[in-house]
Design an enzyme around this catalytic site. Structure first.
Site, PDB file in Angstrom:
ATOM      1  N   LYS A 103       3.045  38.701 -38.657  1.00  0.00           N
ATOM      2  CA  LYS A 103       1.741  38.527 -38.741  1.00  0.00           C
ATOM      3  C   LYS A 103       1.432  38.852 -40.249  1.00  0.00           C
ATOM      4  CE  LYS A 103      -2.733  39.656 -37.166  1.00  0.00           C
ATOM      5  NZ  LYS A 103      -3.018  38.697 -35.862  1.00  0.00           N
ATOM      6  N   ARG A 118      -4.419  45.934 -37.516  1.00  0.00           N
ATOM      7  CA  ARG A 118      -3.734  45.373 -36.587  1.00  0.00           C
ATOM      8  C   ARG A 118      -2.115  45.585 -36.711  1.00  0.00           C
ATOM      9  NH1 ARG A 118      -6.531  40.186 -34.521  1.00  0.00           N
ATOM     10  NH2 ARG A 118      -8.372  39.912 -35.468  1.00  0.00           N
ATOM     11  N   GLY A 175       0.317  39.590 -26.780  1.00  0.00           N
ATOM     12  CA  GLY A 175      -0.185  40.059 -25.645  1.00  0.00           C
ATOM     13  C   GLY A 175       0.051  41.927 -25.937  1.00  0.00           C
ATOM     14  N   MET A 203      -0.419  43.342 -29.049  1.00  0.00           N
ATOM     15  CA  MET A 203      -0.954  43.677 -30.229  1.00  0.00           C
ATOM     16  C   MET A 203      -2.118  44.733 -30.102  1.00  0.00           C
ATOM     17  SD  MET A 203      -0.508  41.790 -33.161  1.00  0.00           S
ATOM     18  CE  MET A 203       0.504  40.509 -33.501  1.00  0.00           C
ATOM     19  N   ARG A 235       1.481  31.332 -36.641  1.00  0.00           N
ATOM     20  CA  ARG A 235       2.688  31.734 -36.186  1.00  0.00           C
ATOM     21  C   ARG A 235       3.325  30.485 -35.250  1.00  0.00           C
ATOM     22  NH1 ARG A 235       0.919  36.162 -31.572  1.00  0.00           N
ATOM     23  NH2 ARG A 235      -0.510  34.492 -30.331  1.00  0.00           N
ATOM     24  N   HIS A 277      -4.319  36.872 -22.085  1.00  0.00           N
ATOM     25  CA  HIS A 277      -3.035  37.339 -21.944  1.00  0.00           C
ATOM     26  C   HIS A 277      -2.362  36.850 -20.768  1.00  0.00           C
ATOM     27  CE1 HIS A 277      -0.543  40.919 -20.170  1.00  0.00           C
ATOM     28  NE2 HIS A 277      -0.367  41.348 -21.459  1.00  0.00           N
ATOM     29  N   SER A 332      41.122  28.079 -14.984  1.00  0.00           N
ATOM     30  CA  SER A 332      39.757  28.191 -14.920  1.00  0.00           C
ATOM     31  C   SER A 332      39.230  29.514 -14.599  1.00  0.00           C
ATOM     32  CB  SER A 332      39.134  27.104 -13.749  1.00  0.00           C
ATOM     33  OG  SER A 332      37.853  27.311 -13.753  1.00  0.00           O
ATOM     34  N   ASP A 392      34.707  36.873 -10.147  1.00  0.00           N
ATOM     35  CA  ASP A 392      35.461  37.914  -9.643  1.00  0.00           C
ATOM     36  C   ASP A 392      36.112  38.627 -10.722  1.00  0.00           C
ATOM     37  OD1 ASP A 392      35.809  37.918  -6.814  1.00  0.00           O
ATOM     38  OD2 ASP A 392      36.402  36.013  -6.944  1.00  0.00           O
ATOM     39  N   CYS A 419      34.395  28.533 -14.571  1.00  0.00           N
ATOM     40  CA  CYS A 419      33.787  27.975 -13.127  1.00  0.00           C
ATOM     41  C   CYS A 419      32.888  29.132 -12.815  1.00  0.00           C
ATOM     42  CB  CYS A 419      34.499  27.259 -12.255  1.00  0.00           C
ATOM     43  SG  CYS A 419      35.554  28.141 -11.434  1.00  0.00           S
ATOM     44  N   TYR A 477      36.040  23.326 -21.375  1.00  0.00           N
ATOM     45  CA  TYR A 477      34.864  23.020 -20.716  1.00  0.00           C
ATOM     46  C   TYR A 477      34.128  24.008 -19.998  1.00  0.00           C
ATOM     47  CZ  TYR A 477      37.483  23.241 -16.398  1.00  0.00           C
ATOM     48  OH  TYR A 477      38.381  23.814 -15.383  1.00  0.00           O
TER      49      TYR A 477
END
Ligand code: PEP
Ligand code: MG
Length: 866
Positions: free
Chosen positions: A21, A91, A100, A102, A335, A451, A745, A750, A813, A833
């Protein structure tokens, strides 16, 4: 050490010290945008305050006094003056956006005498006392921790007594009386009179804001958003400008593009004769921004121009707060706008087309994880449904769940796995934990910037806000929606995309993907090096994966094919057989099923590689629980197969080693399917056969021998034969294992389980949640690869594997293949990949591109809403 910076300080101090801010206000001042005068007390001061037992650092008070003096000079008013006082707002503002969260105190500097002075100097007694009662309430809440409802209740009582609906209907005498009532609440709660000294007010306000950094609700918020605890907040002290001075004044918020859709236009809200807090707190429901054009035409034109200036300057969509005082426009904040995933995509695409940003910036600034929002289920648009209530379409997506009326219950039920909808008059930062647990949020009051709306949008959860037709009886735990009274646990459905509320559960359909989505992902594809495959076990999933852009199947789990209605009895027969001959007889009957499944998948993936993993789970998974065994023989077999740690037991390639006929049947089915599809379509499938849970070279040596021999006996196909790397030993001995593998892979599910010793079935439900809540761990290692442990093992496997086989093909994977940070790690490791569930393929494509861009330094990663 210097702690305080004026907004027009040419040196500036940057976002880290000034907060988002403060640095925004300083930057706007430098840009020549109309901003009230003021200064920022840096985050350094906050850290020093918290580190030294909540004591302001030496010299800070004097420094603040100097800057107050300068502010007096600039405004021509004096702080603490009793005839025409300088008033300021105080502030909080951290370097990381925490909407929310602030803390705000307005009108600081007023006291019993100054309020009379303000009334005289403005000729507006109503305004003066309205300002004073607001100060007492906000100061009481922020500095002394008084419950805001104590004040609100008195305001509501007063309106009821006067038979009026709006705050604006109260007159000067009403508000003078209310200020007196608020002062007595203050005295009752604190045992002290409301402080009359302006400087005293300021010092205590600064201390309170610094202190609020450590309060529980801020800690919960930071944990949920992974914001470090030690960055602290700055404090902004800003000359008050007033939106509640009459009809030529007002306040509002606006976005440079629609935060829900990303479309250009005048998007925002405006409230005449009001102060910003009324809008943000959802106390009064604001009007659409366009209405300001008629009410305040000059200020409106100036605002539109300023919006364009700011968007050009920041090269990003802005979220702006403004106030008009007696016709003069002031910007209070700008912002990066929080936006839905759809809006982020549309804005990125159109800004690229407008030449404001480049393609790599467009790709870099989409929050990959947010793509999920677009892929969320929606309510079937053609379904004929009775709408029970309607509110604002505050955050998209649809969800059904049982009603809960408070955040604690939402959290408790959420923990038990129940889908819940949090229903509130309005939400406050104290509701954060409940919002995190809920599937969706419904509020009675508040607008698109309330909010509930802002926080839900950030979380990607459906939210319907301002559904004024709903009413709640908090004590009885009931809500009246569409004329029906519902209690806790009664199911409702929210459609956050339309703002509609339905009674009961509603059928949801898979989401639609639009053109912007395709455009950005196509751009992303040009930047990424990692290929993206999907984990898919059925032709339908394979087709879905292809639609999302998968470049092959990285994991086809064959065990799922053993569960069909016609198949399970045959599988059980195989397990129950007394000898190999009996097993072979059953397997012979399974073979055509497997072959058919593989044919379907090969055809869906024509031209792309398909990795088929041979049977992995422990055999007992195919038998019923002991109580349901059909006869004594089955009971005996179930007992015989029982293991204390089945995930570490007779599963994976151990099955293939002990019962080679099982894998032999699967390989035969693969070969026959490949040949059949080749003959039918003229295109040979790209077959990759994968062995699970290999830990020893000898396991893979034997299984490869079996695989090759089986294929040769069946016919001729092109194929690769590889292994999963999902045990620490396999990583360490990857050089030996690689001798027998055409590819690796990583099975990081696990691998995480075995490297960390965390049961993948139990950890989250038992200790892991505690670990995360108490900061023992920073992230769930089953979600994001644990770089330090699992990551190092992977690195070792890559180096050792490729050390003996140059360019060995390696992928992943496990579930991590569809999580943005883990994808970035796989990029860094140099994998070929990642493979993930079909719905996460788009996310993985984008994350892979962002990783490549970050590496090349071409574009800085900027998540939406920073
Ligand atoms: C893994 O372990 O990461 C994996 C992909 O296999 P599964 O989840 O089937 O054990
Ligand atoms: Mg596994």
């Amino acid at each position: 050490m210097r702690y305080v910076y004026d907004f027009d300080d040419p040196e500036g101090a940057g976002r880290e010290l000034l907060g988002g801010k403060g640095s925004g206000l300083a930057e706007m001042t430098q840009l020549g945008v109309p901003v009230p005068a003021g200064f920022t007390i840096s985050t350094d001061a906050c850290r020093a305050y918290l580190a030294h037992g909540r004591r302001l650092p030496d010299g800070l008070e004097e420094e603040i006094a100097e800057h107050v003096a300068r502010l007096e000079e600039k405004t021509g008013k004096r702080f603490g003056d009793t005839s025409d006082p300088l008033l300021v707002s105080v502030r909080s503002g951290a370097a990381v956006s925490m909407p929310g969260m602030m803390d705000t105190i307005l009108n600081l500097g007023l006291n019993d005498e100054a309020v009379e002075g303000l009334a005289r100097s403005t000729g507006n007694e109503r305004f003066a006392f309205d300002s004073y009662r607001r100060l007492i309430q906000m100061y009481g809440e922020v500095v002394d921790g008084i419950d805001g409802h104590r004040f609100e209740q008195r305001l509501t009582d007063l309106k009821q007594a006067k038979h009026v609906q709006h705050d604006t209907d109260l007159d000067a005498d009403d508000l003078r009386g209310l200020a007196g009532v608020f002062k007595s609440i203050y005295r009752e709660e604190t045992g002290r009179d409301f402080p009359q000294g302006a400087r005293d007010q300021l010092t205590r306000a600064v201390q309170a804001v610094f202190g609020s950094w450590d309060n529980p609700r801020a800690q919960v918020y930071r944990r949920a958003h992974r914001i470090p605890d030690d960055i602290g907040t700055a404090v902004n002290v800003v000359q008050m400008v007033f939106g509640n001075k009459g009809d030529t004044s007002g306040t509002g918020v606006c976005f440079t593009r629609d935060p829900s859709t990303g479309e250009q236009g005048y998007y925002g809200e405006f409230l005449a004769n009001a102060q910003g807090e009324d809008v943000v707190a959802g106390i009064r429901t604001p009007r659409p921004l366009v209405e300001m054009r008629e009410a305040l035409p000059e200020a409106f034109d100036q605002l539109v121009e300023t919006m364009a200036t700011l968007e050009r300057h920041y090269r990003d969509m802005q979220d702006i707060e403004f106030t008009v005082e007696d016709g003069t426009l002031y910007l209070l904040q700008t912002r990066g706008a929080k936006r839905t995933a759809a809006a982020a995509l549309k804005a990125a695409v159109s800004m690229t087309e407008e030449g404001l940003i480049t393609r790599d910036e467009a790709v870099a600034r989409i929050d990959a994880a947010s793509l999920d929002q677009l892929l969320h289920p929606m309510i079937d648009p053609h379904a004929k449904l009775d709408v029970a209530a309607k509110g604002l379409n505050a955050s998209p997506g649809a969800a059904s769940g049982g009603i809960v009326f408070d955040a604690d219950t939402a959290e408790a039920r959420g923990r038990d796995g129940d889908p819940v909808i949090l229903v509130r008059w309005e939400t406050t930062p104290d509701d954060i934990h409940g919002m995190i647990a809920a599937q969706g949020i419904l509020t009675v009051h508040g607008g698109m910037t309330s909010h509930a709306a802002v926080v839900a949008r950030g979380m990607g959860k459906p939210c319907v806000a301002g559904a004024e037709g709903v009413s709640i009886d908090q004590a009885a735990k009931t809500a009246t929606i569409g004329g029906r009274t519902l209690g806790e646990g009664d199911v409702i459905t929210l459609d956050g995309g339309t703002g509609r509320v339905y009674l009961g559960p509603v059928e949801l359909v898979p989401p639609q993907i639009n053109e912007d989505f395709e455009t950005v992902l196509t751009w992303a594809d040009d930047f990424r090096r990692l290929k993206v495959r999907a984990n898919a076990d059925t032709p339908d999933d394979a087709a879905k994966a292809r639609e999302f852009g998968a470049e092959g199947i990285g994991l086809c789990r064959t065990e799922h094919m053993f569960f069909g209605e016609e198949r399970l009895p045959v599988v059980q027969e195989m397990i129950m057989a007394d000898d190999e001959a009996g097993r072979r007889a059953a397997l012979e009957r399974l073979l055509p099923f497997q072959q058919g499944d593989f044919e379907g998948i090969f055809e869906a993936m024509a031209g792309l590689p398909v990795t088929i993993r041979l049977l992995d789970p422990p055999l007992h998974e195919f038998l019923p629980p002991l109580e349901q065994a059909r006869d004594e023989k089955m009971r005996q077999r179930i007992r015989a197969l029982q293991e204390a740690n089945p995930m570490l037991g007779t599963r994976g390639c151990r099955l293939g080693v002990m019962y080679p006929e099982i894998y032999e049947m699967q390989v035969r089915a693969i070969v026959r399917a490949a040949i059949a599809v080749s003959e039918r379509t003229g295109e040979a499938p790209l077959v990759e056969i994968m062995h699970p849970l290999v830990g020893f070279e000898e396991e893979l040596r034997r299984l490869r021998e079996l695989t090759v021999a089986t294929i040769e006996a069946e016919g001729e196909i092109e194929y690769l034969c590889g292994t999963m790397i999902e045990l620490p030993r396999a990583c360490v001995r990857a050089d030996e294992i690689a001798q027998h593998a055409d590819f690796f892979s990583f099975g990081t599910n696990d691998l995480t389980q075995t490297a960390l010793g965390f049961s993948r079935d139990d950890a989250e439900g038992k200790f892991l949640t505690y670990y995360l809540e108490h900061d023992v761990l920073d992230r769930n290692p089953f979600e994001t690869i644990d770089r330090g442990g699992v990551g190092d093992l992977m690195r070792m496997a890559v180096e050792r594997g490729r050390g003996v086989k140059d360019g060995l093909k390696i992928g992943i994977c496990g579930e991590h293949g569809g999580e943005a940070q883990s994808v970035a790690f796989c990029h860094e490791l140099g994998l070929d990949y990642v493979s993930c569930s079909p719905y996460r393929v788009p996310l993985a494509r984008l994350a892979a591109a962002q990783a490549a861009l970050a590496e090349s330094g071409a574009a800085q990663y900027v998540a939406a809403g920073g």
